[in-house]
Design a protein around this motif. Structure first.
Motif, PDB file in Angstrom:
ATOM      1  N   ILE A  16     -40.587 -27.409 -23.919  1.00 54.23           N
ATOM      2  CA  ILE A  16     -39.704 -26.344 -23.444  1.00 54.23           C
ATOM      3  C   ILE A  16     -39.351 -26.641 -21.998  1.00 54.23           C
ATOM      4  CG2 ILE A  16     -39.513 -23.877 -22.999  1.00 54.23           C
ATOM      5  CD1 ILE A  16     -41.717 -23.532 -25.200  1.00 54.23           C
ATOM      6  N   ASP A  17     -38.074 -26.954 -21.744  1.00 53.08           N
ATOM      7  CA  ASP A  17     -37.605 -27.184 -20.382  1.00 53.08           C
ATOM      8  C   ASP A  17     -37.449 -25.837 -19.687  1.00 53.08           C
ATOM      9  OD1 ASP A  17     -37.440 -29.975 -20.553  1.00 53.08           O
ATOM     10  OD2 ASP A  17     -35.471 -29.859 -21.517  1.00 53.08           O
ATOM     11  N   LEU A  18     -38.020 -25.736 -18.499  1.00 53.88           N
ATOM     12  CA  LEU A  18     -37.926 -24.509 -17.713  1.00 53.88           C
ATOM     13  C   LEU A  18     -36.806 -24.701 -16.700  1.00 53.88           C
ATOM     14  CD1 LEU A  18     -41.752 -23.903 -17.165  1.00 53.88           C
ATOM     15  CD2 LEU A  18     -40.285 -22.999 -18.968  1.00 53.88           C
ATOM     16  N   MET A  23     -37.757 -16.514 -16.822  1.00 54.71           N
ATOM     17  CA  MET A  23     -37.683 -16.800 -18.247  1.00 54.71           C
ATOM     18  C   MET A  23     -38.722 -15.970 -18.982  1.00 54.71           C
ATOM     19  SD  MET A  23     -37.133 -20.916 -18.121  1.00 54.71           S
ATOM     20  CE  MET A  23     -36.672 -21.010 -19.829  1.00 54.71           C
ATOM     21  N   GLY A  24     -38.249 -15.121 -19.901  1.00 56.79           N
ATOM     22  CA  GLY A  24     -39.145 -14.309 -20.711  1.00 56.79           C
ATOM     23  C   GLY A  24     -39.774 -15.141 -21.817  1.00 56.79           C
ATOM     24  N   VAL A  25     -41.040 -14.850 -22.112  1.00 52.80           N
ATOM     25  CA  VAL A  25     -41.767 -15.536 -23.182  1.00 52.80           C
ATOM     26  C   VAL A  25     -42.177 -14.486 -24.197  1.00 52.80           C
ATOM     27  CG1 VAL A  25     -43.807 -16.916 -23.775  1.00 52.80           C
ATOM     28  CG2 VAL A  25     -42.683 -17.248 -21.568  1.00 52.80           C
ATOM     29  N   VAL A  33     -37.844 -18.098 -23.816  1.00 58.03           N
ATOM     30  CA  VAL A  33     -38.812 -18.957 -24.495  1.00 58.03           C
ATOM     31  C   VAL A  33     -39.328 -18.158 -25.692  1.00 58.03           C
ATOM     32  CG1 VAL A  33     -40.995 -20.220 -24.307  1.00 58.03           C
ATOM     33  CG2 VAL A  33     -39.462 -20.073 -22.322  1.00 58.03           C
ATOM     34  N   GLN A  34     -38.803 -18.471 -26.882  1.00 61.66           N
ATOM     35  CA  GLN A  34     -39.193 -17.747 -28.087  1.00 61.66           C
ATOM     36  C   GLN A  34     -40.214 -18.585 -28.858  1.00 61.66           C
ATOM     37  OE1 GLN A  34     -36.051 -16.831 -30.835  1.00 61.66           O
ATOM     38  NE2 GLN A  34     -37.336 -15.461 -32.028  1.00 61.66           N
ATOM     39  N   ILE A  35     -41.398 -17.999 -29.060  1.00 60.98           N
ATOM     40  CA  ILE A  35     -42.467 -18.654 -29.807  1.00 60.98           C
ATOM     41  C   ILE A  35     -42.837 -17.721 -30.953  1.00 60.98           C
ATOM     42  CG2 ILE A  35     -44.763 -19.676 -29.697  1.00 60.98           C
ATOM     43  CD1 ILE A  35     -44.389 -19.728 -26.594  1.00 60.98           C
TER      44      ILE A  35
END
Length: 164
Positions: A16-18, A23-25, A33-35
């Motif tokens: 995952i490039d930041l 950036m919300g996880v 960042v969707q996990i």
């Protein structure tokens, strides 16, 4: 460019490039960042750019966020830190690589201060079941006990000689 590299068997090869300032996880759409994982909350945490590196914040997630195996509410990330959202581990690859400390060269002058910091916290309590273990004792009491025993022995010997 900073990035998160997955160490999870469930997401092998995920990088995952930041690239944003914030950036919300999380598990649901709308997070940068969707996990999609059962241990990740819908809004689990966020990554906020501070200078060249990111700060990770836990947003009161159910399963927590860890940095280098310590549960955190927020922490500034450094290159090669382990970041874990819920049960999904990543390695943070920072913009500024960590530099190993160089050993002093042969013949270089350096000082070591011995005894300044022993690494024992002020509120440390010895939990040994043996009371006083490790406390230095004054050994002169053994000399006095030996002297008293010798005097009593001599007295007994003299008493026996006189009564026989």
């Amino acid at each position: 460019m900073p990035k998160l590299i997955s160490e999870s068997k469930e997401f092998p090869g995920l990088v995952i490039d930041l690239n944003g300032p914030r950036m919300g996880v999380g598990r649901v759409d709308g997070n940068e960042v969707q996990i999609v994982h059962g241990s990740i909350s819908s809004r689990h945490g966020e990554l906020v750019l501070e200078g060249a590196e990111y700060r990770v914040r836990d947003l009161e997630s159910t399963n927590g966020t860890r940095v280098n195996d310590e549960k955190i509410t927020e922490a500034l990330l450094q290159d090669r830190d382990r970041v874990q959202f819920g049960q999904v581990p990543f390695v943070y690859e920072g913009a500024v690589p960590r530099v190993a400390l160089a050993l002093p060269t042969l013949g270089a002058d350096f000082q070591i201060e011995v005894g300044i910091d022993l690494g024992i916290p002020e509120n440390f309590h010895n939990l040994s079941p043996i009371k006083g273990k490790g406390d230095p004792k004054d050994p002169t009491w053994m000399l006095w006990a030996g002297l008293a025993f010798a005097i009593l022995g001599m007295g007994f010997y003299v008493f026996r000689m006189l009564t026989t």
